[in-house]
Every structure is written in C-alpha cells, then in structure tokens.
Design an enzyme around this catalytic site. Structure first.
Site, PDB file in Angstrom:
ATOM      1  N   GLU A  61      -3.595   1.813  -7.350  1.00 58.43           N
ATOM      2  CA  GLU A  61      -4.251   2.990  -6.417  1.00 58.43           C
ATOM      3  C   GLU A  61      -3.077   4.669  -6.826  1.00 58.43           C
ATOM      4  O   GLU A  61      -2.147   4.180  -6.421  1.00 58.43           O
ATOM      5  CB  GLU A  61      -3.644   2.210  -4.762  1.00 58.43           C
ATOM      6  CG  GLU A  61      -4.413   1.964  -4.068  1.00 58.43           C
ATOM      7  CD  GLU A  61      -4.962   1.747  -2.707  1.00 58.43           C
ATOM      8  OE1 GLU A  61      -6.080   1.932  -1.964  1.00 58.43           O
ATOM      9  OE2 GLU A  61      -3.791   1.791  -2.256  1.00 58.43           O
ATOM     10  N   HIS A 120       1.159  -1.269  -0.139  1.00 56.82           N
ATOM     11  CA  HIS A 120       0.220  -0.219  -0.305  1.00 56.82           C
ATOM     12  C   HIS A 120       0.596   1.282  -0.016  1.00 56.82           C
ATOM     13  O   HIS A 120       1.738   1.329   0.416  1.00 56.82           O
ATOM     14  CB  HIS A 120      -1.013  -0.405   1.227  1.00 56.82           C
ATOM     15  CG  HIS A 120      -2.155   0.665   1.404  1.00 56.82           C
ATOM     16  ND1 HIS A 120      -1.451   2.377   1.699  1.00 56.82           N
ATOM     17  CD2 HIS A 120      -3.535   1.073   0.645  1.00 56.82           C
ATOM     18  CE1 HIS A 120      -2.791   3.165   1.140  1.00 56.82           C
ATOM     19  NE2 HIS A 120      -4.162   2.343   0.726  1.00 56.82           N
TER      20      HIS A 120
END
Length: 249
Positions: A166, A96
């Site tokens: 993302e 992430h």
C-alpha cells in the site's frame, strides 16, 4: 497471477459505520456473487467483529484491523488474537500505514504482532508501503524491503500470510499507483521473497495492492501478473466493492 494463487480481496472498513448502515452493506455483500476462485475478507471496526461475523455469509471471512502481541494482560484498549478468534474472525490486518504513521507503531512491534497472530492461528494481512517523499527520493525498494524483512523474520508458515503493498501516498488520497507502478513493486517484492525466503514461498504468497482502489481502477490492476488481489478502504463500504470482488471475472 499464477493459477496457484487464489485471488484475495480484503475490505478494510477502518473506523466507519454503525450497525444500521453496516447491516445494509452486509445485506448487499450477502446477495453478491463471489467467484469460487476469489477469497473475500472484511475487516470491521473491533466493536462490530461479532456483529459482522453473525450477519455475513460464510463465503466472506472476517478480519480484525489490529491486535496485540500477547495473549492477555494489563493492556488497556488492546485485543488479542485469541479474542479475535473467539468472535469467529480468522484474519487480522497488521502494519497498516495508519497504524505505523498515525499511532507510531514500529517495524519491530509489527513483527512481534505478526509472530503472535500466526502462532495463535490467525491469517495475517501484513501491510507495507512507502510515503510520497520516500518514493520521490527513489528509495521505495529500500523502504518496502526493510518492512518486508521484519515481517519475514517473524513468519514460519507463509501459507497464512498475505502481503499487502500500500503506497502511503495513494491511501485515501484518490491517487492510485498506475497498474505499471503496482506491478513493478509487486514483482520486486516477489523477487525479494525468492532471494530471501524461498522460490516456493515467492510463487505461492499472494501480494495484494491497496491504495484508492475503486470499481473503475480494479480491472486493469487485477490484470497485472503479480497483483494477486486488493486491500480496499473507502470503496469497501460502498456497493462498488462487489465490482472489485469480481475484478478478475
């Protein structure tokens, strides 16, 4: 989205919540209709993995937000895939952007974590994405292809991997990539998988979008042919997460 790719919605609760309000959220999710053709996974803070797995219905899987690259040892503050599985969770989020940019995790370390988590039998939600200055410099493809290559080099079985695109500039900022921007990158990522892994992997691997996904933006994003679901941050802590779960309906 190809019929063979089951729609995937992940909720990343990040470092949020306490048992009381997470319990209320779980009650809402348990009462929600989850379409048979949609896979739902929630990633609570590490301290609440056990709590979430005990309280959530079986229709919703549980993920950890991170793990380390070895089984046991003198690694204060870390958790291993074996511990995650022992708590009943079946997935882990790796790479992430907050792990990369706040905690300084390298592509190499993320690749090692991916390899170990898969070897231990966890499913992996592997995250990639460019920063705003990288997008403005026109190197989005270069950045996400490099990140994807390090992940791909560590994957033997792609059936347990979901790739999460993302764009860092859209995480927690309220800025969402347009459906067209998301589709463009997802299509290029699928092309990269076809060229560098195999056509079968490219067709079957789910590529999901993350970055300020809300109940208002999810339907149009979900209608894009190469957007196979979402990794949701802030909105996964709110009742609107149910709308996102049902974005394909």
């Amino acid at each position: 989205m190809a019929p063979s790719r089951k729609f995937f919605v992940g909720g990343n609760w990040k470092m949020n919540g306490r048992k009381k309000n997470l319990g209320e959220l779980i009650t809402t999710l348990n009462a929600a209709k989850v379409p048979a053709d949609t896979e739902v996974v929630c990633a609570p803070p590490t301290a609440y993995i056990d709590f979430a797995r005990q309280k959530l219905d079986a229709k919703i899987a549980v993920a950890a937000q991170n793990c380390y690259k070895v089984t046991n040892g003198a690694f204060t503050g870390e958790i291993s895939p074996g511990m995650i599985k022992d708590c009943g969770a079946t997935w882990v989020v790796l790479g992430h952007s907050e792990r990369r940019h706040v905690f300084g995790e390298s592509d190499e370390l993320i690749g090692q974590k991916v390899a170990h988590a898969l070897a231990e039998g966890l499913g992996v939600i592997a995250c990639i994405g460019e920063k705003l200055d990288e997008r403005e410099a026109g190197i989005t493809e270069k950045v996400v292809f490099e990140q994807t290559k390090v992940i791909a080099d560590n994957v033997k079985d792609w059936s347990k991997v979901v790739l999460a695109y993302e764009p860092v500039w859209a995480i927690g900022t309220g800025k969402t990539a347009t459906p067209q921007q998301a589709q463009e990158v997802h299509e290029k990522l699928r092309g990269w998988l076809k060229s560098n892994v195999s056509d079968a992997v490219a067709q079957s691997t789910r590529i999901i979008y993350g970055g300020s996904v809300t109940g208002a933006t999810c339907k149009e994003l979900a209608s894009q042919p190469d957007v196979d679901g979402f990794l949701v941050g802030g909105a996964s802590l709110k009742p609107e997460f149910v709308d996102i779960i049902n974005a394909k309906q």
